[in-house]
Design a protein around this motif. Structure first.
Motif, short mmCIF file in Angstrom:
data_model
loop_
_atom_site.label_atom_id
_atom_site.label_comp_id
_atom_site.label_asym_id
_atom_site.label_seq_id
_atom_site.Cartn_x
_atom_site.Cartn_y
_atom_site.Cartn_z
N GLY A 170 0.82 -1.21 0.00
CA GLY A 170 0.00 0.00 0.00
C GLY A 170 0.86 1.25 0.00
O GLY A 170 1.89 1.32 -0.68
N TYR A 171 0.43 2.24 0.76
CA TYR A 171 1.19 3.48 0.92
C TYR A 171 1.42 3.71 2.41
O TYR A 171 0.68 3.18 3.27
CB TYR A 171 0.43 4.67 0.33
CG TYR A 171 0.45 4.70 -1.18
CD1 TYR A 171 1.42 5.42 -1.87
CD2 TYR A 171 -0.48 3.97 -1.91
CE1 TYR A 171 1.45 5.43 -3.26
CE2 TYR A 171 -0.45 3.96 -3.31
CZ TYR A 171 0.52 4.70 -3.97
OH TYR A 171 0.56 4.69 -5.35
N ALA A 172 2.44 4.48 2.74
CA ALA A 172 2.73 4.79 4.14
C ALA A 172 3.07 6.28 4.25
O ALA A 172 3.79 6.83 3.41
CB ALA A 172 3.88 3.94 4.66
N VAL A 173 2.56 6.91 5.28
CA VAL A 173 2.91 8.28 5.62
C VAL A 173 3.78 8.22 6.87
O VAL A 173 3.45 7.50 7.82
CB VAL A 173 1.65 9.13 5.88
CG1 VAL A 173 2.03 10.56 6.26
CG2 VAL A 173 0.75 9.12 4.65
N PHE A 174 4.90 8.93 6.88
CA PHE A 174 5.83 8.84 8.01
C PHE A 174 6.27 10.23 8.46
O PHE A 174 6.19 11.21 7.71
CB PHE A 174 7.06 8.00 7.65
CG PHE A 174 7.88 8.56 6.53
CD1 PHE A 174 8.90 9.50 6.78
CD2 PHE A 174 7.66 8.19 5.22
CE1 PHE A 174 9.68 10.02 5.76
CE2 PHE A 174 8.42 8.70 4.18
CZ PHE A 174 9.42 9.62 4.44
N ALA A 175 6.74 10.27 9.71
CA ALA A 175 7.29 11.49 10.29
C ALA A 175 8.59 11.16 10.99
O ALA A 175 8.60 10.38 11.95
CB ALA A 175 6.30 12.11 11.28
N VAL A 176 9.71 11.71 10.50
CA VAL A 176 11.01 11.51 11.14
C VAL A 176 11.11 12.52 12.29
O VAL A 176 11.06 13.73 12.07
CB VAL A 176 12.16 11.72 10.15
CG1 VAL A 176 13.52 11.56 10.85
CG2 VAL A 176 12.04 10.74 8.99
N THR A 177 11.23 12.01 13.52
CA THR A 177 11.24 12.90 14.70
C THR A 177 12.63 13.13 15.28
O THR A 177 12.84 14.10 16.00
CB THR A 177 10.33 12.30 15.79
OG1 THR A 177 10.78 10.97 16.11
CG2 THR A 177 8.88 12.24 15.29
N ARG A 178 13.59 12.24 14.96
CA ARG A 178 14.95 12.41 15.50
C ARG A 178 15.96 11.75 14.59
O ARG A 178 15.71 10.66 14.04
CB ARG A 178 15.06 11.80 16.90
CG ARG A 178 16.43 11.99 17.59
CD ARG A 178 16.52 11.18 18.87
NE ARG A 178 16.55 9.75 18.58
CZ ARG A 178 17.68 9.05 18.35
NH1 ARG A 178 18.86 9.66 18.38
NH2 ARG A 178 17.63 7.76 18.11
N VAL A 179 17.14 12.39 14.41
CA VAL A 179 18.25 11.83 13.65
C VAL A 179 19.50 11.92 14.52
O VAL A 179 19.81 12.99 15.07
CB VAL A 179 18.47 12.60 12.33
CG1 VAL A 179 19.74 12.09 11.63
CG2 VAL A 179 17.27 12.45 11.42
N ALA A 180 20.23 10.80 14.67
CA ALA A 180 21.45 10.78 15.48
C ALA A 180 22.59 10.21 14.63
O ALA A 180 22.45 9.16 14.02
CB ALA A 180 21.25 9.93 16.73
N VAL A 181 23.73 10.94 14.63
CA VAL A 181 24.92 10.52 13.88
C VAL A 181 26.07 10.35 14.86
O VAL A 181 26.35 11.29 15.64
CB VAL A 181 25.29 11.55 12.80
CG1 VAL A 181 26.53 11.10 12.04
CG2 VAL A 181 24.13 11.75 11.83
N PRO A 182 26.77 9.22 14.87
CA PRO A 182 27.87 9.02 15.82
C PRO A 182 29.05 9.94 15.49
O PRO A 182 29.28 10.28 14.33
CB PRO A 182 28.25 7.55 15.62
CG PRO A 182 27.81 7.23 14.24
CD PRO A 182 26.58 8.05 14.00
N PRO A 183 29.83 10.36 16.51
CA PRO A 183 30.98 11.24 16.25
C PRO A 183 32.08 10.50 15.48
O PRO A 183 32.25 9.29 15.63
CB PRO A 183 31.45 11.62 17.65
CG PRO A 183 30.95 10.52 18.54
CD PRO A 183 29.66 10.05 17.94
N ALA A 184 32.83 11.25 14.67
CA ALA A 184 33.89 10.65 13.86
C ALA A 184 34.97 10.02 14.73
O ALA A 184 35.62 9.05 14.33
CB ALA A 184 34.51 11.71 12.96
N ALA A 185 35.17 10.53 15.97
CA ALA A 185 36.22 10.01 16.84
C ALA A 185 35.97 8.56 17.25
O ALA A 185 36.91 7.85 17.63
CB ALA A 185 36.34 10.89 18.09
#
Length: 532
Positions: free
Chosen positions: A469-484
């Motif tokens: 079917g179809y899906a509607v979504f909402a991205v509420t948070r994005v986390a990226v690990p530090p390069a170190a």
């Protein structure tokens, strides 16, 4: 791009590097591509006037299937090798080999004798007690029908191809920054809310009316055509017709009757079973009677009885043959034989001409029954049309409903409140990664990770089509690990992977550029014939 690689290949540094590249090709010499005959019927492709023979193409396919079976097992190998495009990929690789071989000669790249000797001595199959054995080398070549000169020529050309394939490796290397970016991208996590709008929720509304089905039938009537069908009698004529009749005086025996259309009168003296001389004499007798066989077909066009009686052949009857669909087994597995059964002469009630099958025997056919192509009745195809329309209508209704959910969410409403009283499933997923969909429907994960990150606490909204079917979504948070936190060893592995992918892309472009500047002609019918 082509000029870039050609200029690069001429430089001294490039040639030195190319000569040091590990060479992976073994027995596939490009020159061997052109040893399987020059008849058009046995050619699957031409590359700048050079022919790639069907027999070798077929063997290349068989070897590829054997390698897949060894690595993945029989079931998986069967699935992979039956996928659409598998045969074409194998042929493309052979075409590229020919183009690269020509380019290597144009660039004057060379394989020194010392490098060739070293390569041969490194092949484990030629070793005894851990050391190269000339006696074993020559014995194995004889067992495979090769002379040392033939094998060394093939191996030298394969090594030359390996040099050309290595040219793109001279491209710039990946740096630590690129490795860090790719690692951070792969390790990113997201929290997301989603509402699914399944096709199944609209099944009752999507059911088409009788008028809709009739209208679709009239608009797409060509899709419901039954192809032509034909049933034929046939005879197969080959050397086996003479195996039990050859004798010392056979070649001098006089034919029955007069003229070229006469059949042979043969001695009944029988040579020992399996005798090569006997088989060769049968082949000679067959070759001598080919034209007589064809003439007799022409002179007695109303049936196959005369030619069958003259040569002691059995008249057989084919199953119903469908236009464009080769039979699973038997002579009509060959596309040429199928085309012969639908030929004008046959449909007019005459004997066909004789054609040569892949095994060297002759085939001739005569019509038994012909059924023209016709449209299937509406009543017979109504269930199929109803399914098509129902699927289309369900998709359209689901899409419209998903768009309403999306607009409501853009207006500030929470997704959890837009489920139509639970008809549309809602899911709140935390710490979602690119490698773990956590039960989300197929097709939704890429859309979620392609969406922008939320800004100022406002979720990033999107809509995607899924498998159901179809899906509607909402991205509420994005986390990226530090390069170190990236391990240096992992960083080096990522950089190496980037370099390999970059090399593959550059080489693919290089080969495509060579192909666009060359004259390549593929014969699809022959490819299909030798692929089965």
């Amino acid at each position: 791009m082509l000029e870039f690689f050609r200029n690069l290949g001429k430089s001294l540094a490039a040639k030195v590097l190319l000569l040091l590249i590990a060479l992976s090709f073994m027995l596939w010499g490009v020159s061997d591509y052109f040893l399987s005959g020059s008849e058009q019927s046995s050619v699957v492709a031409k590359v700048n006037g050079q022919k790639i023979g069907g027999a070798l193409f077929q063997k290349r396919l068989e070897d590829a299937r054997a390698r897949y079976t060894q690595v993945f097992g029989a079931a998986t190998a069967e699935k992979i090798t039956r996928e659409q495009g598998f045969s074409e990929q194998i042929l493309d690789s052979m075409i590229n080999d020919v183009l690269l071989s020509e380019e290597g000669r144009r660039l004057e790249l060379q394989v020194p004798d010392a490098a060739l000797v070293k390569k041969i001595e490194s092949i484990p199959e030629f070793a005894e007690n851990g050391r190269f054995s000339k006696a074993r080398y020559e014995k194995l070549l004889v067992a495979n029908g090769l002379t040392p000169a033939q094998f060394e020529g093939m191996l030298r050309e394969s090594m030359l191809l390996a040099q050309l394939q290595a040219i793109p490796q001279i491209a710039p290397l990946a740096n630590a920054g690129e490795a860090q970016q790719l690692w951070a991208w792969s390790q990113e996590t997201r929290d997301v809310e989603s509402v699914e709008v399944p096709f199944s929720a609209f099944a009752q509304q999507a059911a088409p009316s009788a008028a809709d089905i009739a209208a679709y039938y009239q608009a797409h009537i060509q899709a419901f055509q039954e192809p032509e069908q034909v049933q034929v009698q046939y005879v197969v004529f080959g050397p086996q017709a003479f195996l039990d009749k050859v004798g010392d005086k056979t070649s001098a025996a006089a034919p029955r009757g007069a003229g070229r259309a006469s059949a042979p009168s043969l001695s009944a003296e029988v040579a020992p079973s399996g005798d090569k001389a006997r088989e060769e004499k049968a082949r000679q007798l067959f070759d001598a009677q080919v034209e007589n066989f064809k003439d007799r077909l022409f002179s007695s066009p109303k049936d196959l009885a005369a030619v069958a009686q003259a040569y002691g052949l059995r008249v057989e009857e084919s199953p119903p043959l469908v236009a464009g669909q080769v039979a699973a087994t038997g002579p009509f597995h060959d596309p040429k034989a199928l085309a012969l059964a639908f030929g004008k002469a046959v449909l007019a009630g005459k004997n066909s001409e004789a054609i040569t099958l892949p095994d060297g025997t002759l085939l001739a056919v005569h019509l038994v029954h012909f059924q023209p192509g016709r449209a299937r009745a509406l009543t017979a195809v109504s269930p199929d049309i109803a399914q098509i329309l129902s699927t289309q209508n369900s998709a359209a209704l689901a899409k419209a409903a998903a768009q309403q959910v999306w607009k409501a969410a853009q207006g500030g409403k929470a997704l959890a409140s837009l489920t139509r009283n639970g008809i549309f499933p809602y899911q709140n997923t935390g710490n979602l990664t690119r490698h773990n969909p956590q039960g989300l429907p197929q097709g939704l994960l890429p859309a979620i990770f392609n969406a922008p990150a939320p800004q100022g606490g406002v979720p990033s909204l999107g809509m995607a089509k899924t498998g159901e079917g179809y899906a509607v979504f909402a991205v509420t948070r994005v986390a990226v690990p530090p390069a170190a936190s990236l391990n240096p060893q992992v960083s080096a592995q990522i950089a190496q992977s980037l370099e390999e992918q970059r090399m593959q892309l550059l080489f693919a472009g290089y080969a495509q550029d060579l192909r666009s500047h060359g004259k390549v002609k593929v014969f699809p019918q022959q490819v299909a014939k030798f692929s089965h």
